[in-house]
Design an enzyme around this catalytic site. Structure first.
Site, PDB file in Angstrom:
ATOM      1  N   PRO A   2     -11.173  60.207 -64.758  1.00 17.72           N
ATOM      2  CA  PRO A   2     -12.121  60.098 -63.644  1.00 17.72           C
ATOM      3  C   PRO A   2     -11.405  60.003 -62.294  1.00 17.72           C
ATOM      4  O   PRO A   2     -10.467  59.229 -62.142  1.00 17.72           O
ATOM      5  CB  PRO A   2     -12.865  58.792 -63.930  1.00 17.72           C
ATOM      6  CG  PRO A   2     -12.570  58.448 -65.339  1.00 17.72           C
ATOM      7  CD  PRO A   2     -11.253  59.083 -65.674  1.00 17.72           C
ATOM      8  N   LYS A  59      -9.697  55.327 -57.347  1.00 15.03           N
ATOM      9  CA  LYS A  59     -10.260  55.705 -58.645  1.00 15.03           C
ATOM     10  C   LYS A  59     -10.603  54.452 -59.445  1.00 15.03           C
ATOM     11  O   LYS A  59     -10.557  54.456 -60.669  1.00 15.03           O
ATOM     12  CB  LYS A  59      -9.257  56.574 -59.411  1.00 15.03           C
ATOM     13  CG  LYS A  59      -8.980  57.907 -58.701  1.00 15.03           C
ATOM     14  CD  LYS A  59      -8.155  58.846 -59.549  1.00 15.03           C
ATOM     15  CE  LYS A  59      -6.689  58.798 -59.202  1.00 15.03           C
ATOM     16  NZ  LYS A  59      -5.898  59.843 -59.886  1.00 15.03           N
ATOM     17  N   ARG A 129      -8.318  55.466 -75.878  1.00 12.62           N
ATOM     18  CA  ARG A 129      -6.847  55.386 -75.955  1.00 12.62           C
ATOM     19  C   ARG A 129      -6.291  54.082 -75.385  1.00 12.62           C
ATOM     20  O   ARG A 129      -5.103  53.805 -75.506  1.00 12.62           O
ATOM     21  CB  ARG A 129      -6.228  56.585 -75.242  1.00 12.62           C
ATOM     22  CG  ARG A 129      -6.492  57.897 -76.000  1.00 12.62           C
ATOM     23  CD  ARG A 129      -6.100  59.113 -75.189  1.00 12.62           C
ATOM     24  NE  ARG A 129      -4.679  59.175 -74.910  1.00 12.62           N
ATOM     25  CZ  ARG A 129      -4.124  60.013 -74.032  1.00 12.62           C
ATOM     26  NH1 ARG A 129      -4.888  60.857 -73.352  1.00 12.62           N
ATOM     27  NH2 ARG A 129      -2.826  60.012 -73.831  1.00 12.62           N
TER      28      ARG A 129
END
Ligand SMILES: [Zn+2]
Length: 290
Positions: A2, A59, A129
């Site tokens: 993202p 982010k 992950r």
């Protein structure tokens, strides 16, 4: 992973759905995503706190938390209610999901941290992950952290001059400079690739070689593309999901990213993919990006 538009979409959704809710308890299933506090400390910091706001920086998704009662007072005797911030960096496969019982099936696995809210809903941080992080920061630590991040490209005061000042003196390739969060916030591989294609700039150019009209074109491209992607609720590749578990739609408007070997929409030549620019996959048009 993202980038600004995806993170902005998540933050806006969460702001609409969980602002004002208070945290009843915290369950940590995978503590390797935690930073700044262990599971016990996190629970101690946030249990009983109200989510005062959810917003985006770079982010990152930031949850502002307020303590349930005055946790101290300043010299004027006013209550200090700001408890701190939960800062979520989704990185490759992380997502923040509001679970009100309607979460799509298949998203209930890979949960790492769950904040149970007073109304029974849950806010999950899910990460396949587990390369993303959930950080606890007190106000001083958060202020210090924010100072290490570059300017926000969608701020009103962010001009082509700001962009040039943030990146301009670097001998690095322009694509890597655009993606450096210490110089410019929120831009990663997708939007660096797209902005350079739109501005007709070769991604492997030395940053300091750009001339004024190129800085103007790059600035315009960045703002236009990031804004359009927010409108489309971001770009979904693989694992990105918004706060309701939905995918973003900007993928249909991409001109370069993910389009290697397809014709350039501007000149018709084939787009090239290379890892030689910055070690990441870079797609560009060798004919009309100079
Ligand atoms: Zn072209």
């Amino acid at each position: 992973m993202p980038e600004l538009p995806e993170t902005e979409t998540i933050a806006r959704d969460l702001q609409a759905r969980v602002r004002g809710a208070s945290v009843r308890d915290v369950t940590v299933l995978r503590d390797d995503v935690l930073r700044g506090a262990n599971a016990g400390e996190l629970a101690e910091h946030v249990t009983g706190c109200t989510i005062a706001a959810v917003w985006r920086r770079a982010k990152l998704i930031v949850l502002d938390l307020e303590a349930p009662r005055a946790s101290g007072s300043n010299h004027c005797g006013h209550a200090i209610t700001r408890a701190g911030h939960i800062v979520v960096q989704p990185r490759f496969t992380g997502s923040l999901l509001v679970d009100d019982g309607t979460l799509p099936e298949g998203l209930a696995d890979y949960l790492t941290v769950t904040f149970t809210l007073h109304d029974g809903r849950a806010l999950h941080y899910r990460d396949v992950r587990r390369l993303g992080t959930v950080s606890w920061m007190n106000p001083a630590r958060f202020a210090e952290y924010q100072r290490t991040l570059g300017p926000e490209p969608l701020d009103d005061e962010f001009t082509a001059t700001t962009l040039r000042a943030a990146l301009g003196d670097s001998s690095r390739v322009i694509k890597a400079a655009l993606m450096d969060q210490h110089r410019l916030a929120g831009v990663g591989n997708i939007y660096a690739t797209e902005a350079l294609w739109a501005a007709q700039i070769d991604p492997s150019r030395e940053t300091r070689s750009l001339v004024e009209p190129e800085w103007v074109a790059l600035h315009d491209a960045l703002r236009r593309i990031l804004t359009a992607s927010i409108t489309a609720r971001g770009t979904s590749f693989r694992d990105y999901r918004d706060a309701s578990g939905e995918r973003g739609d900007f993928v249909r408007q991409l001109q370069a990213y993910g389009r290697e070997a397809q014709p350039c929409a501007r000149c018709g030549k084939r787009l090239i993919a290379t890892h030689a620019v910055d070690g990441r996959n870079t797609v560009f048009c060798a004919y009309c990006q100079r």
